[in-house]
Structures are given as C-alpha cells and as structure tokens.
Design a protein around this motif. Sequence first.
Motif, short mmCIF file in Angstrom:
data_model
loop_
_atom_site.label_atom_id
_atom_site.label_comp_id
_atom_site.label_asym_id
_atom_site.label_seq_id
_atom_site.Cartn_x
_atom_site.Cartn_y
_atom_site.Cartn_z
N GLU A 63 49.25 -46.72 56.85
CA GLU A 63 47.91 -46.56 56.25
C GLU A 63 46.95 -45.88 57.21
O GLU A 63 45.98 -45.23 56.79
N ILE A 64 47.21 -45.96 58.50
CA ILE A 64 46.38 -45.26 59.49
C ILE A 64 46.59 -43.75 59.35
O ILE A 64 45.65 -42.98 59.44
N ALA A 65 47.84 -43.32 59.10
CA ALA A 65 48.11 -41.90 58.89
C ALA A 65 47.37 -41.41 57.65
O ALA A 65 46.80 -40.31 57.65
N GLU A 66 47.34 -42.22 56.59
CA GLU A 66 46.62 -41.84 55.38
C GLU A 66 45.13 -41.69 55.67
O GLU A 66 44.49 -40.74 55.20
N ALA A 67 44.57 -42.60 56.43
CA ALA A 67 43.15 -42.51 56.78
C ALA A 67 42.88 -41.27 57.63
O ALA A 67 41.87 -40.58 57.43
N LEU A 68 43.76 -40.96 58.57
CA LEU A 68 43.59 -39.78 59.41
C LEU A 68 43.64 -38.50 58.58
O LEU A 68 42.86 -37.57 58.81
N ILE A 69 44.54 -38.45 57.61
CA ILE A 69 44.61 -37.27 56.73
C ILE A 69 43.27 -37.11 56.00
O ILE A 69 42.76 -36.00 55.88
N GLY A 70 42.69 -38.21 55.55
CA GLY A 70 41.39 -38.14 54.89
C GLY A 70 40.29 -37.64 55.82
O GLY A 70 39.46 -36.82 55.43
N ILE A 71 40.30 -38.09 57.06
CA ILE A 71 39.32 -37.64 58.05
C ILE A 71 39.47 -36.14 58.30
O ILE A 71 38.49 -35.39 58.29
N LEU A 72 40.70 -35.70 58.53
CA LEU A 72 40.94 -34.28 58.82
C LEU A 72 40.59 -33.40 57.62
O LEU A 72 40.02 -32.32 57.78
N ALA A 73 40.90 -33.87 56.41
CA ALA A 73 40.55 -33.10 55.21
C ALA A 73 39.03 -32.98 55.09
O ALA A 73 38.51 -31.90 54.76
N GLY A 74 38.31 -34.05 55.37
CA GLY A 74 36.85 -34.00 55.32
C GLY A 74 36.27 -33.04 56.34
O GLY A 74 35.34 -32.28 56.05
N GLN A 75 36.84 -33.03 57.54
CA GLN A 75 36.37 -32.11 58.57
C GLN A 75 36.66 -30.67 58.19
O GLN A 75 35.83 -29.77 58.42
N LEU A 76 37.81 -30.42 57.57
CA LEU A 76 38.15 -29.07 57.14
C LEU A 76 37.19 -28.61 56.03
O LEU A 76 36.70 -27.48 56.05
N ARG A 77 36.89 -29.49 55.10
CA ARG A 77 35.94 -29.14 54.04
C ARG A 77 34.56 -28.84 54.63
O ARG A 77 33.90 -27.88 54.21
N ASP A 78 34.12 -29.65 55.58
CA ASP A 78 32.82 -29.40 56.23
C ASP A 78 32.81 -28.04 56.92
O ASP A 78 31.84 -27.30 56.84
N ALA A 79 33.90 -27.72 57.62
CA ALA A 79 33.98 -26.43 58.32
C ALA A 79 33.96 -25.28 57.32
O ALA A 79 33.28 -24.27 57.55
N GLN A 80 34.67 -25.43 56.21
CA GLN A 80 34.66 -24.38 55.19
C GLN A 80 33.26 -24.19 54.60
O GLN A 80 32.82 -23.07 54.40
N THR A 81 32.58 -25.28 54.35
CA THR A 81 31.22 -25.21 53.81
C THR A 81 30.29 -24.50 54.77
O THR A 81 29.49 -23.65 54.37
N ARG A 82 30.40 -24.80 56.08
CA ARG A 82 29.56 -24.13 57.08
C ARG A 82 29.87 -22.64 57.15
O ARG A 82 28.96 -21.81 57.24
N LEU A 83 31.15 -22.27 57.08
CA LEU A 83 31.52 -20.86 57.12
C LEU A 83 30.99 -20.12 55.89
O LEU A 83 30.49 -19.00 56.01
N LEU A 84 31.08 -20.73 54.73
CA LEU A 84 30.58 -20.08 53.51
C LEU A 84 29.06 -19.94 53.56
O LEU A 84 28.52 -18.95 53.05
N ALA A 85 28.38 -20.90 54.18
CA ALA A 85 26.92 -20.81 54.29
C ALA A 85 26.49 -19.67 55.20
O ALA A 85 25.41 -19.11 55.04
N GLN A 86 27.35 -19.32 56.17
CA GLN A 86 27.03 -18.24 57.10
C GLN A 86 27.26 -16.86 56.48
O GLN A 86 26.74 -15.87 56.95
N ALA A 87 28.07 -16.79 55.44
CA ALA A 87 28.45 -15.49 54.83
C ALA A 87 27.31 -14.90 54.01
O ALA A 87 26.42 -15.48 53.57
#
Length: 87
Positions: A63-87
């Motif tokens: 279940e820790i691996a599942e939580a980590l996947i959720g954390i990493l997915a959230g960070q990736l989404r945040d990074a994508q949102t920031r990149l799109l805002a810069q475009a």
Amino acid sequence: VSGLVAREGRGREIRRVGPKETIGELAVLDRKPQPTSARALQPTELLRIGAEEFFEILHEQPEIAEALIGILAGQLRDAQTRLLAQA
C-alpha cells in the motif's frame, strides 16, 4: 515531520514541501542525484529512509507503493500544468 522546505532549481523556487510531504523520492527510486536542491525555510525535522530500507518496506507493505504512485502522479500533473501555463 515538521517545518517547511523550498525545492529550488536554476536559482528559483519550484515548490514548498511541508509536513507529511515527500522530498527526494526520485533519488530513492532510481538512486540518481536530485536535479534540484532543498533549503529549510524554518526549523525543520525530516525522516530519512535510504533506498535499501525503502524497498524492503515496499515489499512488506504494498500500500506504500500505491501511495507513492499517487504522489508521483500528482507531481507530474502539477509539472504539466506549470509547463502549459508558461506556453
């Protein structure tokens, strides 16, 4: 555990990390250096888990691996949102 840390890269703040958040998770997973630095913004207490210990825990508690996947997915989404805002 407590405090506030700024993640920085290329001389600018990328994000702030507080209690119950992670820092350095990619370095634990792939054992490569972090491309960013961290600076404590206030007195801070961290819990450090090395790569070997972390993988042992993952095998024992998936279940820790599942939580980590959720954390990493959230960070990736945040990074994508920031990149799109810069475009």
